[in-house]
Design an enzyme around this catalytic site. Structure first.
Site, mmCIF file in Angstrom:
data_model
loop_
_atom_site.group_PDB
_atom_site.id
_atom_site.type_symbol
_atom_site.label_atom_id
_atom_site.label_comp_id
_atom_site.label_asym_id
_atom_site.label_seq_id
_atom_site.Cartn_x
_atom_site.Cartn_y
_atom_site.Cartn_z
ATOM 1 N N ASP A 8 0.686 -1.198 -0.124
ATOM 2 C CA ASP A 8 0.029 0.030 0.081
ATOM 3 C C ASP A 8 1.070 1.149 -0.040
ATOM 4 O O ASP A 8 2.129 1.142 -0.216
ATOM 5 C CB ASP A 8 -1.143 -0.078 1.086
ATOM 6 C CG ASP A 8 -0.331 0.269 2.616
ATOM 7 O OD1 ASP A 8 0.940 0.492 2.498
ATOM 8 O OD2 ASP A 8 -0.985 0.413 3.493
ATOM 9 N N HIS A 9 0.229 2.406 0.199
ATOM 10 C CA HIS A 9 1.180 3.554 0.137
ATOM 11 C C HIS A 9 2.136 3.721 1.321
ATOM 12 O O HIS A 9 3.224 4.103 0.852
ATOM 13 C CB HIS A 9 0.067 4.924 0.417
ATOM 14 C CG HIS A 9 -0.671 4.827 1.570
ATOM 15 N ND1 HIS A 9 -1.642 3.785 1.541
ATOM 16 C CD2 HIS A 9 -0.611 5.601 2.713
ATOM 17 C CE1 HIS A 9 -2.563 4.148 2.574
ATOM 18 N NE2 HIS A 9 -1.999 4.997 3.341
ATOM 19 N N CYS A 65 3.256 -2.917 3.853
ATOM 20 C CA CYS A 65 2.478 -1.996 4.302
ATOM 21 C C CYS A 65 3.207 -0.910 5.215
ATOM 22 O O CYS A 65 4.205 -1.187 5.640
ATOM 23 C CB CYS A 65 1.005 -2.174 4.778
ATOM 24 S SG CYS A 65 0.819 -3.124 6.333
ATOM 25 N N THR A 67 3.092 -1.123 8.782
ATOM 26 C CA THR A 67 3.549 -2.009 9.637
ATOM 27 C C THR A 67 3.871 -3.184 9.240
ATOM 28 O O THR A 67 4.440 -4.198 9.926
ATOM 29 C CB THR A 67 2.688 -1.923 10.877
ATOM 30 O OG1 THR A 67 1.622 -2.695 10.285
ATOM 31 C CG2 THR A 67 2.315 -0.512 11.394
ATOM 32 N N HIS A 98 10.545 -23.121 9.586
ATOM 33 C CA HIS A 98 9.340 -23.790 10.119
ATOM 34 C C HIS A 98 8.110 -23.561 9.585
ATOM 35 O O HIS A 98 7.455 -24.703 9.634
ATOM 36 C CB HIS A 98 9.196 -23.328 11.782
ATOM 37 C CG HIS A 98 10.712 -23.714 12.564
ATOM 38 N ND1 HIS A 98 10.611 -23.526 14.024
ATOM 39 C CD2 HIS A 98 11.435 -24.263 12.263
ATOM 40 C CE1 HIS A 98 11.637 -23.862 14.582
ATOM 41 N NE2 HIS A 98 12.571 -24.359 13.658
ATOM 42 N N ASN A 99 7.820 -22.393 9.136
ATOM 43 C CA ASN A 99 6.611 -22.186 8.558
ATOM 44 C C ASN A 99 6.391 -22.492 6.963
ATOM 45 O O ASN A 99 5.237 -22.393 6.478
ATOM 46 C CB ASN A 99 5.930 -21.012 9.137
ATOM 47 C CG ASN A 99 6.161 -20.474 10.412
ATOM 48 O OD1 ASN A 99 6.840 -19.363 10.675
ATOM 49 N ND2 ASN A 99 5.662 -21.256 11.229
ATOM 50 N N HIS A 133 7.908 -30.152 11.009
ATOM 51 C CA HIS A 133 7.185 -29.021 10.699
ATOM 52 C C HIS A 133 6.015 -29.219 9.650
ATOM 53 O O HIS A 133 5.203 -28.544 9.678
ATOM 54 C CB HIS A 133 8.015 -27.895 10.280
ATOM 55 C CG HIS A 133 9.082 -27.511 11.376
ATOM 56 N ND1 HIS A 133 8.759 -27.011 12.553
ATOM 57 C CD2 HIS A 133 10.475 -27.892 11.329
ATOM 58 C CE1 HIS A 133 9.785 -27.018 13.196
ATOM 59 N NE2 HIS A 133 10.967 -27.260 12.322
HETATM 60 C C1 RB5 Z 1 -1.802 3.048 6.149
HETATM 61 O O1 RB5 Z 1 -2.164 4.166 6.729
HETATM 62 C C2 RB5 Z 1 -1.639 1.948 7.213
HETATM 63 O O2 RB5 Z 1 -2.701 1.802 8.243
HETATM 64 C C3 RB5 Z 1 -0.974 0.545 6.631
HETATM 65 O O3 RB5 Z 1 -0.006 0.814 5.914
HETATM 66 C C4 RB5 Z 1 -0.543 -0.468 7.578
HETATM 67 O O4 RB5 Z 1 0.316 -0.143 8.593
HETATM 68 C C5 RB5 Z 1 -1.800 -1.415 8.237
HETATM 69 O O5 RB5 Z 1 -1.514 -2.301 8.924
#
Ligand code: RB5
Length: 143
Positions: A8-9, A65, A67, A98-99, A133
């Site tokens: 994503d952004h 993304c 996080t 393992h996964n 596993h």
């Molecule tokens: C977008 O702002 C943010 O929520 C996304 O990139 C991500 O961190 C979500 O889990």
């Protein structure tokens, strides 16, 4: 080998770096977007990458993304996907060993570029151990 990448952004910039890094390693890359820092919805991109890997269109995937959390949740909703969110080289090693993670998730706002590339390399260079596993991986795939 072909690797699908999607972000994503919040993950766009790191996804571009990952793509560059994979190409430097001689790996074919399919970029499923997004292609700018304009706000988009991470579930769309996690699903796109999950479907590319689950269908065999790509062998493996990398999703990013802000996080790595939201996009990994989305990818993991696709049947057959084992997406591991990694914030350390050790986690990258273990999620392959393992996964047998077929998608790696990274946080573009939480993991620096240098560490992210080390994580990508460790995940790619580690072999799935199988053995004890395998039964658990099969359990995941049957959920
Ligand atoms: C977008 O702002 C943010 O929520 C996304 O990139 C991500 O961190 C979500 O889990």
């Amino acid at each position: 080998m072909k690797i699908a990448v999607a972000a994503d952004h919040g993950g766009y910039k790191l996804k571009e770096k990952v793509k560059e890094h994979l190409l430097e390693r001689g790996i074919e890359v399919e970029d499923l977007g997004t292609h700018s820092e304009e706000s988009v919805d991470y579930p769309i991109y996690g699903k796109l990458c999950g479907e590319a890997v689950a269908s065999g269109q790509a062998d493996l995937g990398v999703v990013v993304c802000g996080t790595g959390i939201g996009i990994s949740i989305a990818a993991n909703k696709v049947h057959g996907i084992r997406c591991g969110l990694c914030t350390s080289v050790e986690m990258a090693h273990l999620t392959k060993q393992h996964n047998n993670a077929n998608i790696l998730a990274l946080g573009g706002r939480t993991t620096g570029e240098e560490l992210a590339m080390e994580i990508v390399d460790e995940w790619l260079d580690t072999q799935y151990e199988g053995g004890r596993h395998q039964r658990r991986v099969e359990m995941l795939d049957n959920l």
